[in-house]
Write a protein that holds these residues in place. Sequence first.
Motif, mmCIF file in Angstrom:
data_model
loop_
_atom_site.group_PDB
_atom_site.id
_atom_site.type_symbol
_atom_site.label_atom_id
_atom_site.label_comp_id
_atom_site.label_asym_id
_atom_site.label_seq_id
_atom_site.Cartn_x
_atom_site.Cartn_y
_atom_site.Cartn_z
ATOM 1 N N ASP A 1 0.877 -1.162 0.000
ATOM 2 C CA ASP A 1 0.000 0.000 0.000
ATOM 3 C C ASP A 1 0.931 1.234 0.000
ATOM 4 O O ASP A 1 1.913 1.267 0.750
ATOM 5 N N SER A 2 0.668 2.226 -0.850
ATOM 6 C CA SER A 2 1.651 3.302 -1.069
ATOM 7 C C SER A 2 2.010 4.047 0.219
ATOM 8 O O SER A 2 3.191 4.331 0.469
ATOM 9 N N GLU A 3 1.014 4.336 1.063
ATOM 10 C CA GLU A 3 1.292 5.068 2.300
ATOM 11 C C GLU A 3 2.171 4.238 3.232
ATOM 12 O O GLU A 3 3.071 4.750 3.889
ATOM 13 N N SER B 1 4.137 1.739 2.382
ATOM 14 C CA SER B 1 5.470 1.628 1.802
ATOM 15 C C SER B 1 6.255 2.883 2.178
ATOM 16 O O SER B 1 7.441 2.809 2.525
ATOM 17 N N TRP C 1 -5.177 9.276 -8.191
ATOM 18 C CA TRP C 1 -4.798 7.872 -8.368
ATOM 19 C C TRP C 1 -5.767 7.178 -9.325
ATOM 20 O O TRP C 1 -6.964 7.420 -9.291
ATOM 21 N N SER D 1 -1.022 14.179 -3.795
ATOM 22 C CA SER D 1 -0.612 12.766 -3.650
ATOM 23 C C SER D 1 0.858 12.561 -4.019
ATOM 24 O O SER D 1 1.222 11.597 -4.710
ATOM 25 N N HIS E 1 3.530 10.511 0.536
ATOM 26 C CA HIS E 1 2.684 9.353 0.844
ATOM 27 C C HIS E 1 2.605 9.081 2.332
ATOM 28 O O HIS E 1 1.636 8.514 2.814
ATOM 29 N N SER F 1 7.020 10.637 -3.924
ATOM 30 C CA SER F 1 7.218 10.075 -5.266
ATOM 31 C C SER F 1 5.978 10.397 -6.085
ATOM 32 O O SER F 1 4.958 10.799 -5.537
ATOM 33 N N PRO G 1 2.548 9.731 -7.913
ATOM 34 C CA PRO G 1 1.499 8.770 -7.533
ATOM 35 C C PRO G 1 1.407 7.657 -8.576
ATOM 36 O O PRO G 1 0.578 7.693 -9.480
ATOM 37 N N MET H 1 1.606 3.426 -8.649
ATOM 38 C CA MET H 1 1.649 2.227 -7.804
ATOM 39 C C MET H 1 2.840 1.320 -8.108
ATOM 40 O O MET H 1 3.244 0.509 -7.283
ATOM 41 N N ALA I 1 5.669 1.428 -5.345
ATOM 42 C CA ALA I 1 5.477 0.674 -4.093
ATOM 43 C C ALA I 1 5.504 -0.834 -4.362
ATOM 44 O O ALA I 1 6.016 -1.607 -3.553
#
Length: 379
Positions: free
Chosen positions: A146-148, A150, A198, A240, A243, A258, A260, A262, A265
């Motif tokens: 999950d990006s946050e 990560s 996103w 976004s 993160h 970074s 946005p 995916m 991550a």
Amino acid sequence: MRKVAVLGATGSIGGNAADVLAANRDRYSVHTLAAKDNIDELCRQTALLSPQQVITASAEKYPQLAAKIGSRAVTGFGMEAMIEAVQQPDVDIVLCAIIGTGGILPVLAALEAGKTVALASKEVLVLAGELVMKAAARSGAIVPVDSEHSGVFQCLAGRRRDEIAKVWLTASGGPFRTWEKERIERAALSDALAHPTWSMGRKITIDSASMMNKALELVEARYLFGLEPEQLDVIINPQSIIHALVELTDGSMLAQMSAPDMRLAIAYGLSYPERLEKPGSKMDLAKLAELKFFAPDRNKFPSLEFAEHALRSGGTMPAVMNAANEVAVERFCNGEIEFGGIWRIVGKVMENTVSEPQTSLEQVLAADAEARAKARECR
Ligand code: MG
């Protein structure tokens, strides 16, 4: 060469993972591709990635899959095939991107077999975070995708626990950030699906609009990083770009930034502790005109109150919140309820449920099922 099993291959994360894997054939080979029932996409990825094994969750779609894949790979169907695949001795990494709580059994099986799980399915930790983290402490490992998370994971690297004051998850604020409360309550499905930054699957896009996604992510962060509820907070960054932020005890803040995208991550989830060469879009700081921050509006978005309640109660309450939300989103997509009804249902089901400590998977799944039944009956 590391061997990867991808579960939930045909979703938004799975498609991005296929990109990353195809661009890094020198480092990764694909052992298994598994997905629900999108046979065409499974075939496209099979041609691209040459997996050893391809699995559909659907028994009805299996003959179609077997006919189309032919002798190019071993084929299988159902949950048992998935569990067997992730436990194969030559599998190194299991990327779990199954939507909803369906990833729980294969994730536990993979951990038990000592695999590294690159986890994108936040619902697995929301459903049974205590049990899953206990399993990960016994064998195997979890790397967040999950990006946050990560982002948090990257900021925490090398830090001592007693340096950490607080972890901030960022949120885009979704399409309704600037809308009036009354207008949000009556928003249409197309409005909820218009995410500003996103590009993701339908369920998570609606969860982003209601901020239930952030509620689930707060719970996910609590278990992943062993944080106390008061060490977790949310800040809106509409671009976004940031993160996650980690606030240290002296007031210093570390941010992970970074584009946005995916793929970044996902790539780190696969390559940790190493990094891949440019797996996704690069960020051009000179073109980035501004970075804004806002406190989330808890009156307009009650999801954050639900998260606090779930975090403080612990036990089965996060599972209850997640299950009620899944049903409510389904009912919203079917046109049965208004957008604001999602919050009313989640709030009511949580209010009418007593949290119990997590003792077994069966018990957590029973709490999940009971919450789903209540959410279906809610008016
Ligand atoms: Mg996220």
